[in-house]
Design a protein around this motif. Structure first.
Motif, PDB file in Angstrom:
ATOM      1  N   ARG A 175      11.457  -4.448  -2.463  1.00 54.01           N
ATOM      2  CA  ARG A 175       9.871  -3.528  -3.484  1.00 54.01           C
ATOM      3  C   ARG A 175      11.735  -1.799  -3.185  1.00 54.01           C
ATOM      4  O   ARG A 175      11.400  -1.255  -4.250  1.00 54.01           O
ATOM      5  N   ILE A 176      11.934  -2.129  -2.447  1.00 52.40           N
ATOM      6  CA  ILE A 176      13.267  -0.692  -2.634  1.00 52.40           C
ATOM      7  C   ILE A 176      14.157  -0.693  -3.444  1.00 52.40           C
ATOM      8  O   ILE A 176      14.344   0.427  -4.133  1.00 52.40           O
ATOM      9  N   GLU A 177      14.828  -2.094  -3.750  1.00 44.92           N
ATOM     10  CA  GLU A 177      15.774  -2.238  -4.860  1.00 44.92           C
ATOM     11  C   GLU A 177      14.793  -2.098  -6.251  1.00 44.92           C
ATOM     12  O   GLU A 177      14.937  -0.976  -7.092  1.00 44.92           O
ATOM     13  N   ASP A 178      13.754  -2.198  -5.996  1.00 50.16           N
ATOM     14  CA  ASP A 178      12.995  -1.736  -7.561  1.00 50.16           C
ATOM     15  C   ASP A 178      12.405   0.043  -7.787  1.00 50.16           C
ATOM     16  O   ASP A 178      11.984   0.261  -8.487  1.00 50.16           O
ATOM     17  N   TYR A 179      12.680   0.617  -5.916  1.00 48.37           N
ATOM     18  CA  TYR A 179      11.645   1.961  -5.833  1.00 48.37           C
ATOM     19  C   TYR A 179      12.376   2.913  -7.131  1.00 48.37           C
ATOM     20  O   TYR A 179      13.592   2.478  -6.720  1.00 48.37           O
ATOM     21  N   LYS A 221       0.786  -0.829  -0.061  1.00 50.70           N
ATOM     22  CA  LYS A 221      -0.297   0.437   0.194  1.00 50.70           C
ATOM     23  C   LYS A 221       0.911   1.382   0.167  1.00 50.70           C
ATOM     24  O   LYS A 221       0.594   2.049  -0.737  1.00 50.70           O
ATOM     25  N   VAL A 222       1.631   1.246   0.659  1.00 54.59           N
ATOM     26  CA  VAL A 222       2.884   2.220   1.181  1.00 54.59           C
ATOM     27  C   VAL A 222       3.292   3.259  -0.642  1.00 54.59           C
ATOM     28  O   VAL A 222       3.709   3.771  -0.785  1.00 54.59           O
ATOM     29  N   PHE A 223       4.585   0.916  -0.661  1.00 51.11           N
ATOM     30  CA  PHE A 223       5.333   1.493  -2.144  1.00 51.11           C
ATOM     31  C   PHE A 223       3.841   2.089  -3.344  1.00 51.11           C
ATOM     32  O   PHE A 223       4.308   3.012  -4.006  1.00 51.11           O
ATOM     33  N   ASP A 224       2.880   1.556  -3.587  1.00 52.14           N
ATOM     34  CA  ASP A 224       2.319   1.913  -4.550  1.00 52.14           C
ATOM     35  C   ASP A 224       1.911   3.237  -4.702  1.00 52.14           C
ATOM     36  O   ASP A 224       1.624   3.739  -5.810  1.00 52.14           O
TER      37      ASP A 224
END
Length: 467
Positions: A354-358, A309-312
């Motif tokens: 997720r951090i890697e792809d952000y 939810k946060v990353f989206d």
């Protein structure tokens, strides 16, 4: 009211006038789309009522011409060159938020099973009593029982479609043994805000969204840090300023991974959180602090959902993400001795990915650098140390901390206090607050040296030291 805003020039409008005007423009175009959708739904209903009438191509019903409209929705249609099929998906996904009664026709029940007709698809929300369309709903409206059309229009729901690639729409997750078409058709909150009220609402901090916006009334000039720390922060600032040119114009996206990951480490109270807030303020970017205590759930799989939810939301808005006390989740991974350990490590691995792809800036803050897993350390482009300030820096903190209107008694020598007491910026602020409160209790309202010393004494006692 409409005439009132038409007679007011754009330059003369207050922010509230502009907001009302934008909502008015959006309402006009959305109403046109809703009327168009209703025509499609009526046509589908007529075909169902008379199966022998054939299978009409419902998207041939002309979509409204939005070329003359100045609204966020019309801009979106033009910018992404959206055709009738994509516009149908957007307005169908938006209906539960705008005019939910429009889908009440799908709430009728099969007289034999006493349930909503299977072919309608659809879901019912936890608190929403209306009909929430799913992938099955899309295919039923557009294809009915025509398998050829069903397979054709299923391509609209492909993850590589423009609406899904741009994170405008998504299908919610379903159980692994269910059809993905049972996922609810969901419009992103940002896009929904833009095409209705004309601005993106800031998400509130909650158990459902464990991230809180960081804001500060201070300015960059109020930050007191050593020169080496400033040099590292300058690199972060430059990256935020030029990242698009670096990755696109110079083509470094072929070589560099997306985004920028920075570690802020050092003792408590040395300015890590304040620096993150000020960096966002200077670059006009929202900074969201991730509450790891709320993020880590005792229920298996919930941590990943909360993170998602946060990353989206962050990916669409370009937020700076700030993970405070990062070693709580990013610490050295445990050996797998039971199922709990295995799932804990899975959560860390998911977060790593997720951090890697952000694509934006991620800042991890910790008091103890050595507590972090080596796998994380290799992923940081910058490692920024926030030390306890030296005497000269402490003097600036004392000097900047007291308000200009406050009077200090003549015995107070801030330079001497700064040289004698090795305190972090956060601790110095605590002492200043104590001495100011005590000053308000005396008639002259003058800050006393003894009150400053008492404040320092109290701070030392917190960590088991003596003055």
């Amino acid at each position: 009211m409409d005439d009132q805003y038409d007679q007011t020039s754009l330059d003369e409008r207050t922010p509230f006038h502009r907001m009302v005007s934008k909502a008015h423009d959006n309402a006009q175009t959305i109403q046109l789309e809703l009327d168009w959708l209703q025509q499609i739904l009526k046509a589908r209903s007529a075909i169902n009522a008379n199966p022998g009438s054939g299978s009409a191509e419902l998207l041939q019903i002309p979509a409204p011409d939005l070329s003359g409209y100045d609204s966020t929705y019309a801009d979106l249609v033009r910018e992404l060159h959206l055709g009738p099929a994509e516009r149908f998906l957007i307005i169908l996904a938006a209906v539960p938020h705008i005019r939910p009664q429009l889908l009440d026709m799908f709430m009728s029940r099969n007289q034999i099973t006493q349930q909503i007709y299977t072919e309608f698809g659809g879901r019912k929300g936890k608190s929403h009593n209306g009909f929430i369309p799913t992938g099955e709903t899309v295919l039923f409206i557009l294809a009915g029982n025509d398998l050829k059309k069903r397979f054709l229009y299923q391509n609209l729901l492909d993850a590589n479609g423009i609406l899904f690639k741009e994170n405008i729409l998504r299908l919610s997750e379903v159980e692994t043994d269910e059809s993905f078409l049972n996922g609810a058709l969901i419009i992103s909150r940002e896009v929904l805000d833009q095409i209705t009220i004309g601005k993106v609402q800031k998400p509130p901090f909650s158990s459902e969204f464990p991230a809180q916006r960081l804001q500060t009334p201070l300015d960059w000039e109020d930050l007191v840090l050593p020169e080496e720390t400033w040099i590292h922060l300058r690199e972060l600032e430059v990256w935020l300023k030029h990242k698009d040119f670096l990755m696109k114009e110079w083509g470094m996206s072929r070589i560099l991974k997306p985004g920028y990951k920075a570690l802020f480490f050092g003792p408590p109270g040395t300015g890590k959180t304040l620096t993150a807030a000020l960096l966002g303020k200077k670059m006009n970017l929202d900074v969201y602090r991730i509450d790891l205590s709320r993020l880590v759930s005792k229920y298996i799989g919930e941590t990943e959902k909360n993170l998602s939810k946060v990353f989206d939301r962050a990916e669409k808005q370009g937020w700076i993400l700030f993970f405070d006390e990062a070693d709580a989740l990013f610490g050295k991974r445990t050996s797998v001795s039971d199922a709990h350990d295995r799932y804990a490590n899975q959560e860390v691995s998911y977060l790593l990915q997720r951090i890697e792809d952000y694509d934006g800036l991620v800042i991890l803050a910790t008091n103890l650098k050595n507590n972090l897993d080596d796998a994380f350390m290799r992923r940081f482009q910058a490692s920024v140390f926030f030390p306890v300030p030296q005497a000269e820096e402490r003097f600036l903190l004392w000097k900047k901390g007291f308000p200009e209107k406050a009077k200090l008694e003549s015995k107070v020598d801030l330079a001497s206090i700064a040289a004698s007491h090795e305190l972090s910026g956060g601790v110095i602020i605590n002492v200043i607050q104590h001495s100011l409160l005590m000053a308000l209790e005396n008639e002259e309202k003058i800050v006393q040296l003894e009150d400053i010393r008492e404040g320092i004494r109290r701070e030392y006692q917190k960590v088991g030291r003596t003055i």
